[in-house]
Design a protein around this motif. Structure first.
Motif, short mmCIF file in Angstrom:
data_model
loop_
_atom_site.label_atom_id
_atom_site.label_comp_id
_atom_site.label_asym_id
_atom_site.label_seq_id
_atom_site.Cartn_x
_atom_site.Cartn_y
_atom_site.Cartn_z
N ARG A 127 0.80 -1.22 0.00
CA ARG A 127 0.00 0.00 0.00
C ARG A 127 0.84 1.27 0.00
NH1 ARG A 127 -5.11 -1.56 0.71
NH2 ARG A 127 -5.50 -3.59 1.66
N MET A 128 2.15 1.14 0.04
CA MET A 128 3.02 2.31 -0.04
C MET A 128 3.10 2.74 -1.50
SD MET A 128 6.03 1.07 2.58
CE MET A 128 6.97 2.58 2.33
N PHE A 129 2.50 3.88 -1.80
CA PHE A 129 2.33 4.28 -3.19
C PHE A 129 3.67 4.55 -3.88
CE2 PHE A 129 -1.70 5.76 -1.16
CZ PHE A 129 -2.52 4.83 -1.78
N PHE A 130 4.60 5.18 -3.17
CA PHE A 130 5.90 5.45 -3.79
C PHE A 130 6.64 4.15 -4.08
CE2 PHE A 130 10.40 6.49 -3.93
CZ PHE A 130 10.40 7.57 -4.78
N LEU A 131 6.56 3.19 -3.16
CA LEU A 131 7.21 1.90 -3.38
C LEU A 131 6.60 1.18 -4.58
CD1 LEU A 131 9.19 -0.30 -2.51
CD2 LEU A 131 7.44 -1.15 -0.92
#
Length: 260
Positions: A127-131
């Motif tokens: 859910r980490m958008f940058f990742l």
């Protein structure tokens, strides 16, 4: 004596003008003094460059895109280089299948690629958008690095590496001191492609980004739909000039590498 073909020269010139015309229109429109994006501009002004550089709307997305492009290059360049070297220099089972796997993102439409990655990352619970953006960009950029480095490694005679090993250098030392310096133009080209393609990617970001993460192409795309002002031409002009400067620096390094 070779005959000259003025008609061919004229046709080539017209083709180049046709390709460059949109860029010239953007550059000229960025100096418009009016409130709306029109061509030709109504007057000369630098107000839109000032707004882009000091307004704050584009600063955050620009830094996010730069960070994403640099990290993508740092990961994709060594991975793609090792994959290309293994494919070019070694014989193993399923070699053709592996080569096709790493080149498949080049033939899959980006739209389908984005949908597939969205479903895949949702299934994994990432859910980490940058990742998610970073992983997607790495997957998308590696095939370009592989193709470029394959061309670079194929130009090198294996006898040069064999001579280095015969003279006492280990395979690893030979790779870093002989093979990579020879393939330096391809490395620079791969780094340039990685930076530019990652920085410019829009479709993947539309699927994988979320609140708090906004890239520069997404901001420009949003403004094209809802806020068509000359600031769009100004930020686009900055990107065009920056890309040209990076390309010129890369060409300079390539020429320097050939001399040394």
């Amino acid at each position: 004596m070779r005959k000259k073909f003025p008609l061919l020269t004229i046709v080539n010139t017209l083709i180049y003008l046709f390709i460059m015309a949109p860029l010239l229109v953007i550059l000229i429109s960025s100096f418009n003094s009016g409130e709306f994006l029109v061509f030709p501009p109504k007057g000369f002004s630098l107000r839109w460059y000032e707004e882009v550089l000091t307004g704050g709307r584009y600063t955050g997305p620009f830094l996010t895109s730069i960070k994403l492009a640099v990290l993508t290059t740092l990961f994709a360049l060594p991975l793609g280089t090792m994959i290309a070297y293994a494919i070019q220099r070694f014989e193993f089972r399923l070699k053709n299948a592996l080569q096709g796997l790493f080149l498949s993102p080049l033939v899959i439409p980006t739209l389908l690629f984005g949908i597939g990655l969205l479903i895949f990352f949702s299934y994994l619970g990432i859910r980490m958008f940058f990742l998610r953006l970073l992983l997607a960009h790495i997957i998308l950029i590696i095939p370009y690095v592989v193709r470029t480095m394959l061309a670079g490694f194929s130009r090198m005679e294996r006898s040069v590496e064999e001579a280095s090993i015969i003279l006492g250098a280990s395979p690893v030392k030979t790779f870093f001191l002989v093979t990579l310096p020879f393939a330096r133009p391809s490395l620079l080209a791969s780094a340039f492609l990685s930076l530019v393609l990652s920085f410019d990617e829009l479709v993947i970001a539309l699927f994988l980004t979320g609140p708090g993460i906004n890239t520069l192409p997404m901001t420009i795309y949003s403004d094209i739909q809802f806020n068509l002002s000359p600031s769009l031409a100004a930020v686009s002009s900055i990107i065009i000039v920056g890309t040209i400067l990076i390309g010129l620096v890369g060409i300079g390094f390539m020429r320097w590498g050939k001399k040394t």
